[in-house]
Design an enzyme around this catalytic site. Structure first.
Site, PDB file in Angstrom:
ATOM      1  N   SER A  34       0.695  -1.214   0.064  1.00  0.00           N
ATOM      2  CA  SER A  34      -0.123   0.094  -0.108  1.00  0.00           C
ATOM      3  C   SER A  34       1.025   1.332  -0.132  1.00  0.00           C
ATOM      4  CB  SER A  34      -0.758  -0.094   1.257  1.00  0.00           C
ATOM      5  OG  SER A  34      -1.388   1.242   1.414  1.00  0.00           O
ATOM      6  N   TYR A  52      -3.176  -0.092  10.016  1.00  0.00           N
ATOM      7  CA  TYR A  52      -3.257  -0.445   8.431  1.00  0.00           C
ATOM      8  C   TYR A  52      -1.728  -0.340   7.944  1.00  0.00           C
ATOM      9  CZ  TYR A  52      -4.543  -0.850   3.829  1.00  0.00           C
ATOM     10  OH  TYR A  52      -4.618  -1.508   2.343  1.00  0.00           O
TER      11      TYR A  52
END
Length: 319
Positions: A112, A138
């Site tokens: 990501s 995250y």
């Protein structure tokens, strides 16, 4: 979908896709749309289920670790891990380690953009004492994926198995996971803006497909080519220095394989005493023990071993 693969024995027929999914009903529906696909139940939040799924998996050409979650509050799994860390990193880490001897060509790991702003706190990775935020949890899990992928790539290159690792990120995907808010009212209000800036799911999937199918240098990282890597066509992109730090990757790998709360089932005694510190050996042993059958595979030190339900025999790998 936690991942997919192409079964080796069906390669000559246009190998079917294997959908490894948490929701079997939805997975079956999608498999019908593919026309030539199989469904493997795989819930990454429970590591016992991960081991069971790996024991059922067959040979694959390409394994794509595509699962992701980002709950709006701190959730702890049955194994005692923070949910982001479990589903985004530890579950795929375990599943890949177990099926790696059956992967023929490539492993793809989803990273990501947020990894560039993330840190890993080895003293409290599950946010038991430090403040939990969605972005921190995250981001930590995605930096872990990047480090794991880089180290796995180096290990496989050293072993010369002909299997490489590629990493990819989708940019900003217009999906539930990609939404910046959880409130349904705000989601509706922001929807026109998100749809203009973010990529639809089919476009966001292109970097992973590119990483799975193109001729790339081992350890590559693919993302969209647009401004800020938010959207666009897939191309090789840059990553943070931290995500390529071999010392940080070593600490992460050791933390993951030595954690005694469920990752390898029996903690340090299995990894350090039975398998001599070899993650691949320890995971293969545990998989064999779960299925109550003997298993032979090779570990990351260039040794073959056989587990016969009572003891492990190591020997030099046969040429």
């Amino acid at each position: 979908m936690p991942g997919y693969g192409h079964r080796r024995e069906a390669a000559a027929k246009g190998a079917p896709v294997i959908l490894a999914v948490r929701d079997v009903a939805r997975g079956t529906q999608i498999a019908r749309e593919f026309g030539d696909a199989e469904v493997l139940e795989l819930g990454l939040a429970e590591l016992g289920g991960v081991r069971a799924a790996a024991a059922r998996a067959g040979d694959v050409d390409v394994l794509v670790n595509n699962a992701g979650t980002s709950p709006p509050r701190r959730i702890e799994t049955i194994d005692g891990f923070e949910m982001h860390l479990a589903v985004n990193f530890l579950g795929p880490f375990l599943f890949t380690g177990l099926v790696l001897p059956r992967v023929r060509k490539r492993v793809v790991i989803l990273g990501s953009m947020i990894h560039k702003r993330a840190k890993i706190h080895f003293d409290d990775p599950d946010f038991r004492t430090r403040k939990w935020t969605r972005s921190a949890a995250y981001g930590q899990s995605k930096l872990a994926d990047m480090l794991w992928g880089a180290k796995l790539s180096r290990r496989l290159e050293k072993k010369g198995r002909g299997v490489d690792v590629q990493l990819a990120h989708p940019g900003w995907a217009d999906t539930n996971l990609g939404s910046p808010v959880e409130n349904p009212v705000f989601k509706r209000l922001l929807s026109p803006f998100v749809s203009r800036v973010a990529q639809p799911a089919d476009r966001a999937a292109l970097p992973a497909l590119y990483a799975a199918t193109q001729d790339l240098q081992p350890g590559g990282y693919v993302g969209p080519d647009g401004l800020g890597e938010i959207r666009g066509h897939p191309k090789p992109v840059g990553r943070s220095k931290a995500s390529e730090d071999p010392e940080l990757a070593r600490r992460l790998w050791e933390h993951a394989e030595a954690d005694g709360r469920g990752l390898v089932g029996e903690g340090r005694s299995v990894v350090q005493e039975v398998a001599g510190g070899s993650l691949v050996a320890a995971l293969c042993i545990l998989s064999a023990r779960d299925s109550q059958v003997g298993r032979r595979c090779d570990d990351d030190r260039g040794m073959d071993f056989v587990y016969d339900a009572s003891q492990v025999h190591f020997r030099a790998r046969q040429p």
